[in-house]
Design a protein around this motif. Sequence first.
Motif, PDB file in Angstrom:
ATOM      1  N   ALA A  37      52.956  37.721 -23.724  1.00 37.91           N
ATOM      2  CA  ALA A  37      51.711  37.036 -24.143  1.00 37.91           C
ATOM      3  C   ALA A  37      50.480  37.322 -23.111  1.00 37.91           C
ATOM      4  O   ALA A  37      49.413  37.409 -23.623  1.00 37.91           O
ATOM      5  CB  ALA A  37      52.079  35.455 -23.769  1.00 37.91           C
ATOM      6  N   LEU A  38      50.994  37.900 -22.030  1.00 36.91           N
ATOM      7  CA  LEU A  38      49.805  38.192 -21.104  1.00 36.91           C
ATOM      8  C   LEU A  38      49.476  39.727 -21.355  1.00 36.91           C
ATOM      9  O   LEU A  38      48.477  40.226 -20.585  1.00 36.91           O
ATOM     10  CB  LEU A  38      50.371  37.957 -19.632  1.00 36.91           C
ATOM     11  N   GLY A  39      49.861  40.544 -21.995  1.00 37.00           N
ATOM     12  CA  GLY A  39      50.105  41.629 -22.413  1.00 37.00           C
ATOM     13  C   GLY A  39      50.504  42.702 -21.304  1.00 37.00           C
ATOM     14  O   GLY A  39      49.840  43.932 -21.080  1.00 37.00           O
ATOM     15  N   VAL A  40      51.399  42.233 -20.419  1.00 41.70           N
ATOM     16  CA  VAL A  40      51.979  43.160 -19.460  1.00 41.70           C
ATOM     17  C   VAL A  40      53.339  43.817 -19.836  1.00 41.70           C
ATOM     18  O   VAL A  40      54.062  43.256 -20.393  1.00 41.70           O
ATOM     19  CB  VAL A  40      52.397  42.097 -18.257  1.00 41.70           C
ATOM     20  N   ASP A  41      53.020  44.947 -19.569  1.00 36.29           N
ATOM     21  CA  ASP A  41      54.355  46.049 -19.855  1.00 36.29           C
ATOM     22  C   ASP A  41      55.280  45.935 -18.581  1.00 36.29           C
ATOM     23  O   ASP A  41      55.052  46.160 -17.504  1.00 36.29           O
ATOM     24  CB  ASP A  41      53.632  47.395 -19.799  1.00 36.29           C
ATOM     25  N   ALA A  42      56.469  45.316 -18.889  1.00 34.37           N
ATOM     26  CA  ALA A  42      57.157  44.840 -17.946  1.00 34.37           C
ATOM     27  C   ALA A  42      58.826  45.168 -18.342  1.00 34.37           C
ATOM     28  O   ALA A  42      58.968  45.087 -19.776  1.00 34.37           O
ATOM     29  CB  ALA A  42      57.346  43.540 -17.678  1.00 34.37           C
ATOM     30  N   ARG A  43      59.641  45.552 -17.614  1.00 34.06           N
ATOM     31  CA  ARG A  43      61.055  45.536 -17.801  1.00 34.06           C
ATOM     32  C   ARG A  43      61.785  44.599 -17.198  1.00 34.06           C
ATOM     33  O   ARG A  43      61.680  44.416 -15.705  1.00 34.06           O
ATOM     34  CB  ARG A  43      61.955  46.767 -17.298  1.00 34.06           C
ATOM     35  N   VAL A  44      62.415  43.472 -17.942  1.00 37.75           N
ATOM     36  CA  VAL A  44      63.250  42.409 -17.417  1.00 37.75           C
ATOM     37  C   VAL A  44      64.583  42.462 -17.345  1.00 37.75           C
ATOM     38  O   VAL A  44      64.849  42.723 -18.483  1.00 37.75           O
ATOM     39  CB  VAL A  44      62.629  41.137 -17.955  1.00 37.75           C
ATOM     40  N   GLU A  45      65.222  42.538 -16.302  1.00 37.24           N
ATOM     41  CA  GLU A  45      66.643  42.351 -16.247  1.00 37.24           C
ATOM     42  C   GLU A  45      67.020  40.816 -15.471  1.00 37.24           C
ATOM     43  O   GLU A  45      66.265  40.404 -15.051  1.00 37.24           O
ATOM     44  CB  GLU A  45      66.918  43.368 -14.992  1.00 37.24           C
ATOM     45  N   ASN A  46      68.230  40.502 -15.804  1.00 35.39           N
ATOM     46  CA  ASN A  46      68.836  39.387 -15.525  1.00 35.39           C
ATOM     47  C   ASN A  46      69.991  39.605 -14.508  1.00 35.39           C
ATOM     48  O   ASN A  46      70.793  40.703 -14.863  1.00 35.39           O
ATOM     49  CB  ASN A  46      69.104  38.252 -16.396  1.00 35.39           C
ATOM     50  N   THR A  47      70.170  38.993 -13.610  1.00 30.45           N
ATOM     51  CA  THR A  47      71.122  39.395 -12.625  1.00 30.45           C
ATOM     52  C   THR A  47      71.609  38.301 -11.557  1.00 30.45           C
ATOM     53  O   THR A  47      70.655  37.006 -11.660  1.00 30.45           O
ATOM     54  CB  THR A  47      70.719  40.581 -11.593  1.00 30.45           C
ATOM     55  N   ASP A  48      72.500  38.316 -10.839  1.00 33.96           N
ATOM     56  CA  ASP A  48      73.009  37.156  -9.873  1.00 33.96           C
ATOM     57  C   ASP A  48      72.118  37.671  -8.359  1.00 33.96           C
ATOM     58  O   ASP A  48      71.560  38.482  -8.196  1.00 33.96           O
ATOM     59  CB  ASP A  48      74.164  37.224  -9.688  1.00 33.96           C
ATOM     60  N   VAL A  49      72.216  36.534  -7.588  1.00 35.55           N
ATOM     61  CA  VAL A  49      71.607  36.774  -6.178  1.00 35.55           C
ATOM     62  C   VAL A  49      71.984  37.896  -5.661  1.00 35.55           C
ATOM     63  O   VAL A  49      71.447  38.666  -4.849  1.00 35.55           O
ATOM     64  CB  VAL A  49      71.547  35.339  -5.601  1.00 35.55           C
ATOM     65  N   SER A  50      73.375  38.047  -5.453  1.00 33.74           N
ATOM     66  CA  SER A  50      73.881  39.096  -4.603  1.00 33.74           C
ATOM     67  C   SER A  50      73.440  40.519  -5.074  1.00 33.74           C
ATOM     68  O   SER A  50      73.192  41.408  -4.193  1.00 33.74           O
ATOM     69  CB  SER A  50      75.482  39.048  -4.709  1.00 33.74           C
ATOM     70  N   SER A  51      73.622  40.864  -6.501  1.00 33.00           N
ATOM     71  CA  SER A  51      73.205  41.859  -6.817  1.00 33.00           C
ATOM     72  C   SER A  51      71.725  42.187  -6.654  1.00 33.00           C
ATOM     73  O   SER A  51      71.130  43.524  -6.554  1.00 33.00           O
ATOM     74  CB  SER A  51      73.620  42.050  -8.225  1.00 33.00           C
ATOM     75  N   ALA A  52      70.859  41.081  -6.906  1.00 32.14           N
ATOM     76  CA  ALA A  52      69.741  41.486  -6.610  1.00 32.14           C
ATOM     77  C   ALA A  52      68.947  41.885  -5.396  1.00 32.14           C
ATOM     78  O   ALA A  52      67.869  42.488  -4.985  1.00 32.14           O
ATOM     79  CB  ALA A  52      68.791  39.649  -6.948  1.00 32.14           C
ATOM     80  N   ARG A  53      69.836  41.489  -4.365  1.00 35.21           N
ATOM     81  CA  ARG A  53      69.630  41.965  -2.873  1.00 35.21           C
ATOM     82  C   ARG A  53      69.482  43.497  -2.736  1.00 35.21           C
ATOM     83  O   ARG A  53      69.002  43.883  -1.951  1.00 35.21           O
ATOM     84  CB  ARG A  53      70.449  41.299  -1.965  1.00 35.21           C
ATOM     85  N   GLY A  54      70.090  44.254  -3.654  1.00 38.15           N
ATOM     86  CA  GLY A  54      70.198  45.387  -3.746  1.00 38.15           C
ATOM     87  C   GLY A  54      69.206  46.383  -4.503  1.00 38.15           C
ATOM     88  O   GLY A  54      69.183  47.630  -4.687  1.00 38.15           O
ATOM     89  N   MET A  55      68.072  45.350  -4.936  1.00 34.21           N
ATOM     90  CA  MET A  55      66.955  46.015  -6.073  1.00 34.21           C
ATOM     91  C   MET A  55      65.779  45.995  -5.296  1.00 34.21           C
ATOM     92  O   MET A  55      65.732  45.459  -4.340  1.00 34.21           O
ATOM     93  CB  MET A  55      67.452  45.125  -7.297  1.00 34.21           C
ATOM     94  N   SER A  56      64.824  46.438  -6.027  1.00 36.67           N
ATOM     95  CA  SER A  56      63.511  46.592  -5.632  1.00 36.67           C
ATOM     96  C   SER A  56      62.593  46.176  -6.660  1.00 36.67           C
ATOM     97  O   SER A  56      61.744  47.126  -7.052  1.00 36.67           O
ATOM     98  CB  SER A  56      63.094  48.015  -4.947  1.00 36.67           C
ATOM     99  N   PRO A  57      62.589  45.012  -7.181  1.00 39.51           N
ATOM    100  CA  PRO A  57      61.809  44.750  -8.142  1.00 39.51           C
ATOM    101  C   PRO A  57      60.223  44.439  -7.573  1.00 39.51           C
ATOM    102  O   PRO A  57      60.011  44.177  -6.414  1.00 39.51           O
ATOM    103  CB  PRO A  57      62.289  43.311  -8.618  1.00 39.51           C
ATOM    104  N   ASP A  58      59.564  44.150  -8.604  1.00 40.36           N
ATOM    105  CA  ASP A  58      58.142  43.661  -8.135  1.00 40.36           C
ATOM    106  C   ASP A  58      57.750  42.259  -8.157  1.00 40.36           C
ATOM    107  O   ASP A  58      57.025  41.756  -7.473  1.00 40.36           O
ATOM    108  CB  ASP A  58      57.119  44.513  -9.260  1.00 40.36           C
ATOM    109  N   VAL A  59      58.542  41.514  -9.212  1.00 45.02           N
ATOM    110  CA  VAL A  59      58.739  40.341  -9.434  1.00 45.02           C
ATOM    111  C   VAL A  59      60.083  39.689  -9.424  1.00 45.02           C
ATOM    112  O   VAL A  59      60.905  40.334 -10.189  1.00 45.02           O
ATOM    113  CB  VAL A  59      57.894  39.899 -10.904  1.00 45.02           C
TER     114      VAL A  59
END
Length: 98
Positions: free
Chosen positions: A31-53
Amino acid sequence: MDRRLEVLAVCGVGMGSSLMLKMTAEDALGALGVDARVENTDVSSARGMSPDVVIGQGMHTGEIADLAPVVITISDFLDKDGLAAQLRERLTEQGWLP
């Protein structure tokens, strides 16, 4: 922004609620016109990632508040308009939205 935004929808286990949040985030970003890749994950796995948001409930975002430049705490997984408003504000602060 000159590249695709990397977004994580986070929950405790990375299945049910993060999947619902992923779909809501995709709608809000679209709706905002933002080109984004959205992934769902758990907190532990998230710690090893480098997202923008990172988007999630307060009990989870508090644990990973330093993971991304933008961390958004939500209370209603299905409130697309509320999430879009928060995203608009925070992405504009980062200079990623005009």
